[in-house]
Write an enzyme that holds these catalytic residues in place. Sequence first.
Site, PDB file in Angstrom:
ATOM      1  CE  LYS A   1      35.072  42.386  49.781  1.00 32.55           C
ATOM      2  NZ  LYS A   1      34.229  41.059  49.085  1.00 32.55           N
TER       3      LYS A   1
ATOM      4  CG  ASP B   1      35.777  42.900  46.463  1.00 36.68           C
ATOM      5  OD1 ASP B   1      35.435  42.695  46.738  1.00 36.68           O
ATOM      6  OD2 ASP B   1      35.855  44.207  46.877  1.00 36.68           O
TER       7      ASP B   1
HETATM    8  P1  NDP Z   1      38.206  44.646  40.325  1.00 31.55           P
HETATM    9  O1  NDP Z   1      39.100  45.196  40.775  1.00 31.55           O
HETATM   10  O2  NDP Z   1      39.062  43.185  39.423  1.00 31.55           O
HETATM   11  O3  NDP Z   1      37.740  44.953  39.001  1.00 31.55           O
HETATM   12  C1  NDP Z   1      36.332  46.266  39.203  1.00 31.55           C
HETATM   13  C2  NDP Z   1      35.929  47.243  37.820  1.00 31.55           C
HETATM   14  O4  NDP Z   1      35.429  48.082  38.298  1.00 31.55           O
HETATM   15  C3  NDP Z   1      36.740  48.025  37.655  1.00 31.55           C
HETATM   16  O5  NDP Z   1      36.221  47.982  35.826  1.00 31.55           O
HETATM   17  C4  NDP Z   1      36.908  49.213  37.926  1.00 31.55           C
HETATM   18  O6  NDP Z   1      36.766  50.037  37.089  1.00 31.55           O
HETATM   19  C5  NDP Z   1      35.595  49.256  37.767  1.00 31.55           C
HETATM   20  N1  NDP Z   1      34.893  49.915  39.375  1.00 31.55           N
HETATM   21  C6  NDP Z   1      35.402  50.158  40.555  1.00 31.55           C
HETATM   22  N2  NDP Z   1      34.681  50.803  41.297  1.00 31.55           N
HETATM   23  C7  NDP Z   1      34.252  51.379  40.595  1.00 31.55           C
HETATM   24  C8  NDP Z   1      32.850  52.780  40.752  1.00 31.55           C
HETATM   25  N3  NDP Z   1      33.403  53.199  42.665  1.00 31.55           N
HETATM   26  N4  NDP Z   1      32.374  53.348  39.742  1.00 31.55           N
HETATM   27  C9  NDP Z   1      32.719  53.184  38.662  1.00 31.55           C
HETATM   28  N5  NDP Z   1      33.215  51.270  38.035  1.00 31.55           N
HETATM   29  C10 NDP Z   1      34.224  51.147  39.341  1.00 31.55           C
HETATM   30  O7  NDP Z   1      37.113  43.901  40.789  1.00 31.55           O
HETATM   31  P2  NDP Z   1      36.150  43.028  40.718  1.00 31.55           P
HETATM   32  O8  NDP Z   1      35.996  42.304  39.157  1.00 31.55           O
HETATM   33  O9  NDP Z   1      37.255  41.303  41.390  1.00 31.55           O
HETATM   34  O10 NDP Z   1      34.618  42.900  41.402  1.00 31.55           O
HETATM   35  C11 NDP Z   1      34.079  43.462  40.697  1.00 31.55           C
HETATM   36  C12 NDP Z   1      32.608  43.444  42.137  1.00 31.55           C
HETATM   37  O11 NDP Z   1      32.232  42.294  42.298  1.00 31.55           O
HETATM   38  C13 NDP Z   1      32.873  44.067  43.211  1.00 31.55           C
HETATM   39  O12 NDP Z   1      31.332  44.741  43.314  1.00 31.55           O
HETATM   40  C14 NDP Z   1      33.752  42.688  43.686  1.00 31.55           C
HETATM   41  O13 NDP Z   1      33.287  43.202  44.960  1.00 31.55           O
HETATM   42  C15 NDP Z   1      32.268  41.537  43.136  1.00 31.55           C
HETATM   43  N6  NDP Z   1      32.928  40.290  43.219  1.00 31.55           N
HETATM   44  C16 NDP Z   1      34.170  39.784  42.969  1.00 31.55           C
HETATM   45  C17 NDP Z   1      34.111  39.088  43.383  1.00 31.55           C
HETATM   46  C18 NDP Z   1      35.958  38.012  42.753  1.00 31.55           C
HETATM   47  O14 NDP Z   1      35.910  37.055  43.234  1.00 31.55           O
HETATM   48  N7  NDP Z   1      36.713  38.993  42.667  1.00 31.55           N
HETATM   49  C19 NDP Z   1      33.084  37.871  44.199  1.00 31.55           C
HETATM   50  C20 NDP Z   1      31.957  37.781  44.546  1.00 31.55           C
HETATM   51  C21 NDP Z   1      31.998  39.224  43.613  1.00 31.55           C
HETATM   52  P3  NDP Z   1      38.506  50.069  37.420  1.00 31.55           P
HETATM   53  O15 NDP Z   1      39.740  50.349  36.595  1.00 31.55           O
HETATM   54  O16 NDP Z   1      38.395  52.223  36.868  1.00 31.55           O
HETATM   55  O17 NDP Z   1      38.536  51.845  38.921  1.00 31.55           O
END
Ligand code: NDP
Length: 444
Positions: A124, A164
């Site tokens: 990571k 991510d």
């Molecule tokens: P994105 O950046 O596309 O989206 C993240 C979302 O979560 C946004 O809506 C963001 O809001 C919100 N968010 C982020 N940090 C916080 C926080 N501290 N508190 C509240 N809301 C928060 O990321 P992903 O969709 O790619 O990732 C989401 C999760 O899925 C993570 O845990 C990631 O590790 C996991 N994941 C992702 C994969 C992938 O293929 N992308 C694969 C496996 C797991 P805002 O826009 O306001 O920041």
Amino acid sequence: MKASEVLGDLKRRFPNEPEYHQAVSEVLSTIEDAYNEHPEFEKSNLIERLCIPDRIFTFRVSWMDDKGRIQTNMGYRIQHNNAIGPYKGGVRFHSSVNLSILKFLAFEQTFKNSLTTLPMGGAKGGSDFNPRGKSNAEVMRFCQAFMLELWRYVGPDTDVPAGDIGVGGREVAYMYGMYKKLARENTGTFTGKGIEFGGSLIRPEATGYGNVYFLLEMLKTKDIDLKDKVVAVSGSGNVAQYTVDKLIDLGAKVVTMSDSDGYIYDPDGIDREKWNYIMELKNLYRGRIREYAEQYGVKYVAGARPWSEKCDIAMPSATQNEISGEEAAKLVANGCFAVSEGANMPSTPEAIKIFQDSKILYAPGKASNAGGVSVSGLEMTQNAQKLSWTSEEVDAKLKSIMQNIHEQCLKYGTLSDGYVNYVKGANVAGFMKVAKAMMAQGIL
Ligand code: NDP
């Protein structure tokens, strides 16, 4: 060292890393029996070697903002374990990024990648750079500066990064472009690339779709139909968007989505037209979820998470530790009977205990969100073969991988009373493969 002693030792040697301790503690508490059945593991101190990353790179990233000021961020890459294949894991850009968070993610990634059945080790990386509010040009300059350091540690057979939080198709493209310029090769040392330059169809959808496929397998064990079920989703980024997309297709009713400022509650459910609005809002205008509430005249709750709303199923898809014990209790009291995690470690240990004590279906992210890295693995295969598969081919492989992960969870996680402890199942299955590979390869 005994499995039970390792956590205390890690806390002493690496203090102030609570997320890393939390992830290790969850795994160790479930694999102890399997570990103790193999005295040879302890003799070679396997558990300590598996918990501590192979290596960590830390570097400064300096870049120029649109006003001509020089900004400085930190950059990291954790190469956790490559016993079963090249290091593989996403890159996160978020102001909260630190070593503890990246170490927990790299550790979890190792078990998740093992579960996918594909040959990938765990890694990571990321930076405390926050893309929110930055112009396209600033994001590009930051990504290029980040790669000026990272490029020397990655490669198609050594370490393959991906997206991510804060890193989507735009950021991967900027990083991959810079990587190619520096490394002078074109072999796909990144996954989540654009379709025109080596990306795989279904990769953007894979984590969300995969989570729904996993949920379907869990529901099947209870003879429950997903149609018309009320689902609470958190987040509105990549994972949340495609989770909702698939849920709409399958006739479920999604009533919530969120971002870091708050959540929306739409009692009529998010339909296809509203989903298209969210896709544009988030991916094109990079707006806030609050604007959905204004557009459709529904409730918006600032500074809160959606778990107090009544739902049948919860799919946390934002970030770590986003469901507290109190929120888990509320979910269960409101009749929620299944939780399938899209995010990594979104449930606190207290929340997991409540789900499991209540005997509801509960899938940890390392099993249910493994679809993303699985299709990344398929992207690597397509790049190596220099060909591309159709959406149908990739989707069919994704489905079959998710079913296989579910079967492994049943095999290793079914308790004597018939309840499936998916955390135990995923941890033991993921652990055994990596452990055997490490044993076979000697002390490294
Ligand atoms: P994105 O950046 O596309 O989206 C993240 C979302 O979560 C946004 O809506 C963001 O809001 C919100 N968010 C982020 N940090 C916080 C926080 N501290 N508190 C509240 N809301 C928060 O990321 P992903 O969709 O790619 O990732 C989401 C999760 O899925 C993570 O845990 C990631 O590790 C996991 N994941 C992702 C994969 C992938 O293929 N992308 C694969 C496996 C797991 P805002 O826009 O306001 O920041």
